[in-house]
Design a protein around this motif. Structure first.
Motif, short mmCIF file in Angstrom:
data_model
loop_
_atom_site.label_atom_id
_atom_site.label_comp_id
_atom_site.label_asym_id
_atom_site.label_seq_id
_atom_site.Cartn_x
_atom_site.Cartn_y
_atom_site.Cartn_z
N ALA B 44 -18.41 38.59 59.68
CA ALA B 44 -18.98 37.57 60.55
C ALA B 44 -17.90 36.64 61.10
O ALA B 44 -18.06 36.07 62.18
CB ALA B 44 -20.02 36.74 59.79
N ILE B 106 -22.20 46.76 53.02
CA ILE B 106 -23.65 46.74 52.77
C ILE B 106 -24.21 45.54 53.51
O ILE B 106 -23.78 44.43 53.24
CB ILE B 106 -23.97 46.61 51.27
CG1 ILE B 106 -23.54 47.88 50.52
CG2 ILE B 106 -25.47 46.37 51.06
CD1 ILE B 106 -23.74 47.77 49.00
N PRO B 107 -25.16 45.73 54.42
CA PRO B 107 -25.60 47.03 54.95
C PRO B 107 -24.54 47.64 55.86
O PRO B 107 -23.55 46.99 56.16
CB PRO B 107 -26.88 46.68 55.70
CG PRO B 107 -26.78 45.24 56.04
CD PRO B 107 -25.89 44.60 55.03
N SER B 108 -24.77 48.88 56.31
CA SER B 108 -23.72 49.56 57.06
C SER B 108 -23.64 49.07 58.51
O SER B 108 -22.60 49.16 59.13
CB SER B 108 -23.93 51.07 57.02
OG SER B 108 -25.22 51.39 57.48
N ASP B 111 -25.11 42.85 59.77
CA ASP B 111 -26.26 42.04 59.40
C ASP B 111 -25.80 41.01 58.37
O ASP B 111 -25.81 41.27 57.16
CB ASP B 111 -27.37 42.93 58.83
CG ASP B 111 -28.70 42.18 58.67
OD1 ASP B 111 -28.67 40.94 58.54
OD2 ASP B 111 -29.75 42.84 58.67
N LEU B 112 -25.40 39.84 58.87
CA LEU B 112 -24.89 38.80 57.98
C LEU B 112 -25.98 38.30 57.03
O LEU B 112 -25.73 38.09 55.84
CB LEU B 112 -24.32 37.63 58.81
CG LEU B 112 -23.90 36.39 58.03
CD1 LEU B 112 -22.80 36.71 57.03
CD2 LEU B 112 -23.44 35.29 58.98
N ALA B 113 -27.20 38.13 57.56
CA ALA B 113 -28.28 37.59 56.73
C ALA B 113 -28.55 38.48 55.53
O ALA B 113 -28.65 38.01 54.39
CB ALA B 113 -29.54 37.43 57.58
N LEU B 114 -28.65 39.79 55.78
CA LEU B 114 -28.97 40.72 54.69
C LEU B 114 -27.79 40.85 53.72
O LEU B 114 -28.00 40.92 52.50
CB LEU B 114 -29.35 42.08 55.28
CG LEU B 114 -30.03 43.07 54.37
CD1 LEU B 114 -31.20 42.44 53.62
CD2 LEU B 114 -30.52 44.28 55.16
N ARG B 116 -25.67 38.56 52.99
CA ARG B 116 -25.67 37.35 52.15
C ARG B 116 -26.73 37.45 51.06
O ARG B 116 -26.53 36.99 49.93
CB ARG B 116 -25.92 36.11 53.02
CG ARG B 116 -24.67 35.56 53.68
CD ARG B 116 -24.98 34.44 54.64
NE ARG B 116 -25.80 33.38 54.06
CZ ARG B 116 -25.31 32.37 53.33
NH1 ARG B 116 -24.01 32.28 53.11
NH2 ARG B 116 -26.11 31.45 52.82
N ARG B 117 -27.88 38.04 51.39
CA ARG B 117 -28.93 38.18 50.36
C ARG B 117 -28.48 39.09 49.23
O ARG B 117 -28.70 38.78 48.06
CB ARG B 117 -30.22 38.70 50.99
CG ARG B 117 -30.90 37.64 51.80
CD ARG B 117 -32.34 37.99 52.07
NE ARG B 117 -32.97 36.90 52.83
CZ ARG B 117 -34.25 36.83 53.10
NH1 ARG B 117 -35.05 37.79 52.69
NH2 ARG B 117 -34.74 35.83 53.77
N TRP B 118 -27.87 40.22 49.59
CA TRP B 118 -27.33 41.10 48.55
C TRP B 118 -26.31 40.33 47.70
O TRP B 118 -26.37 40.32 46.47
CB TRP B 118 -26.61 42.31 49.19
CG TRP B 118 -27.49 43.43 49.62
CD1 TRP B 118 -27.87 43.73 50.89
CD2 TRP B 118 -28.07 44.46 48.79
NE1 TRP B 118 -28.67 44.86 50.91
CE2 TRP B 118 -28.80 45.33 49.64
CE3 TRP B 118 -28.04 44.73 47.42
CZ2 TRP B 118 -29.49 46.45 49.16
CZ3 TRP B 118 -28.73 45.84 46.93
CH2 TRP B 118 -29.45 46.68 47.81
N LEU B 120 -25.54 37.07 47.35
CA LEU B 120 -25.88 35.84 46.63
C LEU B 120 -26.97 36.07 45.58
O LEU B 120 -27.17 35.22 44.72
CB LEU B 120 -26.25 34.73 47.62
CG LEU B 120 -25.13 34.41 48.62
CD1 LEU B 120 -25.59 33.40 49.65
CD2 LEU B 120 -23.88 33.91 47.91
N SER B 121 -27.65 37.20 45.64
CA SER B 121 -28.57 37.55 44.55
C SER B 121 -27.81 38.24 43.42
O SER B 121 -27.94 37.88 42.25
CB SER B 121 -29.70 38.45 45.05
OG SER B 121 -30.53 37.74 45.94
#
Lengths: 253, 273
Positions: B44, B106-108, B111-114, B116-118, B120-121
């Motif tokens: 990003a 990840i993802p390939s 997609d910054l939002a997704l 970050r979810r991976w 930060l979880s």
């Protein structure tokens, strides 16, 4: 099973693993329930832990010498709305901030009235979700003072900021909880780096919510609404980027 | 070691505790997810800075980007053509201007939002696992008994001897293979005590909320952008450790090594005759 075939099996597994992992992660990420429940656990935990260990903590304030030489703009820099453009041409002389929703005393406040209220100036670091940071000085009225004037009803839980800008016709908006809304460093800024708030940085008024990422700092604020739930507001996830690309509503990390 | 016979080669011993085995395999998965989602987050804004602030108009010490169809990596004053891998890469038969390629993230697709979810979880699993393992290793004596270099092991002569033995690929056999060698201890300690906690701390230092709650953490690094740079560098040091670790497992006997990390049972390699 012979040694060779076992070795071939292991080698095949080793070669296939990265592809399976990547395809698997893409498939899991595309599943709405996995996305919200499993991958939403980080936001859920961080929000609760941050509120538990430091809901009153103040963001670092910097010295004037530490201000970024250039503070880049981001997102929209000039709203297309005819209403905002008309206000921009007249120096926001007739512009009024509306404060409504679950309040006892709805307000309509002009820039002069906001500037007559208690002011706070702070030099803070702005962190974009993308990774960059910039340090700037902001002057404004604490959001808590504006909300105190409007007197929140007991059912109010969130503060929604409606903005003049849009992306492809979808209006920008953001929302925060009452802990951040009444935090002393949460201000509605009308000044930046000693001058008026530049148009590109959100004139006439932008939110500063210093312990969260940049997309929460709504620019071009036109209306403030106190609500009990976020689900009924626009896309239902509490903000433009939350609704459209899935950014976390709690952006403290 | 009262039962040690003169030649214990070929004997099977219990090598790894269940806490070590569990943490090892959880970490193996978690670290891959953290690295690959982290690379997508980096995509990003593929520039790194020193200090508190840093954005597009500030000087970057590292930058990955593209000029037209050519990808580049700039580090300090040096520029490398990285077309095909960094800056510009092919995914689904098309050219993409993206810092790290789709097969590494990840993802390939961007997609910054997704990502970050991976990130930060799974960060909670990473930090929680590290904390649990550190406490367990202090309590059960693993850190003190197995990983602490004993006095004479740190003598320059001894260390040099181990370096030479490693260079000859002369790995420990028989009784000597019961214990970690000194280089191994130092590598494990560096990862366990410095790199992994450093990842957690430099990650926390990037959180604006944590910087308010615990300003000492970001001060430790000397600013948020420095913490971001340290996070990036430490990630690649962990990758380097994993590469060396896998090579050593292959050299020392992969089936025996993997079995010991799954079941805990390890067969001492036979001494050369």
């Amino acid at each position: 099973m012979s040694r060779v075939s076992r070795r071939a099996l292991l080698r095949g597994a080793a070669l296939a693993a990265p592809g399976l992992l990547l395809g698997g992660c893409d498939a899991l990420g595309a599943s709405p329930s996995f996305r919200d429940m499993v991958l939403g656990s980080g936001e859920w935990l961080s929000y609760r832990v941050h509120r538990l260990i430091g809901s009153d903590a103040l963001a670092r304030e910097f010295a004037p010498s530490e201000i970024s030489p250039t503070f880049r703009t981001n997102g929209n820099t000039r709203p297309a709305s005819p209403e905002w453009q008309r206000h921009a041409e007249t120096g926001f002389a007739d512009w009024r901030l509306e404060v409504g929703g679950l309040v006892e005393a709805p307000q309509r406040l002009g820039l002069a009235e906001l500037k007559a209220m208690p002011a706070r100036t702070q030099i803070t670091r702005h962190d974009c979700v993308e990774g960059w940071s910039a340090i700037g000085q902001w002057t404004g009225v604490p959001l808590g003072a504006v909300l105190a004037a409007a007197r929140l009803k007991p059912s109010a839980r969130y503060i929604v900021l409606h903005c003049a800008d849009d992306f492809d016709g979808m209006a920008y908006y953001e929302s925060i909880d009452l802990v951040d809304a009444f935090h002393p460093q949460t201000i509605l800024a009308y000044g930046m780096n000693g001058g008026e708030l530049p148009l590109g940085h959100g004139a006439p008024l932008r939110l500063r919510v210093e312990r969260q990422l940049g997309y929460k700092h709504a620019k071009f604020v036109m209306r403030i609404e106190a609500v009990a739930l976020l689900g009924a507001v626009r896309g239902g996830r509490g903000g433009f980027w939350e609704d459209t690309v899935g950014y976390d509503w709690y952006a403290g990390i | 070691m009262a039962d040690a016979s003169p030649d214990p080669s070929g004997r099977t011993i219990r090598r790894h505790r269940v806490s070590t085995r569990l943490w090892h395999w959880v970490n193996a998965g978690v670290l891959v997810i953290m690295l690959m989602s982290g690379l997508m987050i980096f995509n990003a804004h593929p520039r790194l800075y020193w200090g508190s602030y840093g954005a597009n108009s500030d000087p970057a010490w590292l930058e990955i980007g593209a000029t037209g169809a050519e990808g580049y990596l700039r580090v300090g004053g040096a520029e490398f053509d990285t077309t095909g891998v960094l800056g510009v890469s092919t995914r689904d038969g098309r050219l993409w201007a993206i810092a790290f390629p789709g097969w590494a993230t990840i993802p390939s697709a961007y997609d910054l939002a997704l990502a970050r979810r991976w990130h930060l979880s799974f960060a909670w699993l990473f930090a929680g696992g590290l904390a649990a393992y550190a406490v367990a290793s202090l309590v059960n004596g693993h850190l003190w008994r197995d990983l602490r270099p004993k006095g004479r092991e740190l003598a320059p002569g001894h260390l040099w001897g181990e370096v030479k033995a490693h260079a000859r690929l002369d790995l420990a056999k028989g009784e000597a293979a019961r214990r970690y060698n000194t280089l191994q201890k130092l590598a494990y300690l560096a990862v366990l005590v410095v790199l992994l906690p450093g990842m957690v701390l430099s990650g926390l230092a990037m959180s604006p909320s944590m910087d308010a709650t615990a300003p000492l953490i970001v001060d430790l690094f000397g600013g948020r952008q420095t913490a971001r740079s340290v996070h990036f560098i430490a990630a690649w040091l962990i990758v380097a450790f994993v590469v060396v670790h896998l090579v050593m497992v292959l050299l020392a006997g992969p089936l025996n090594g993997v079995r010991s990390m799954v079941t805990g049972r390890y067969r001492l390699p036979e001494a050369r005759r």
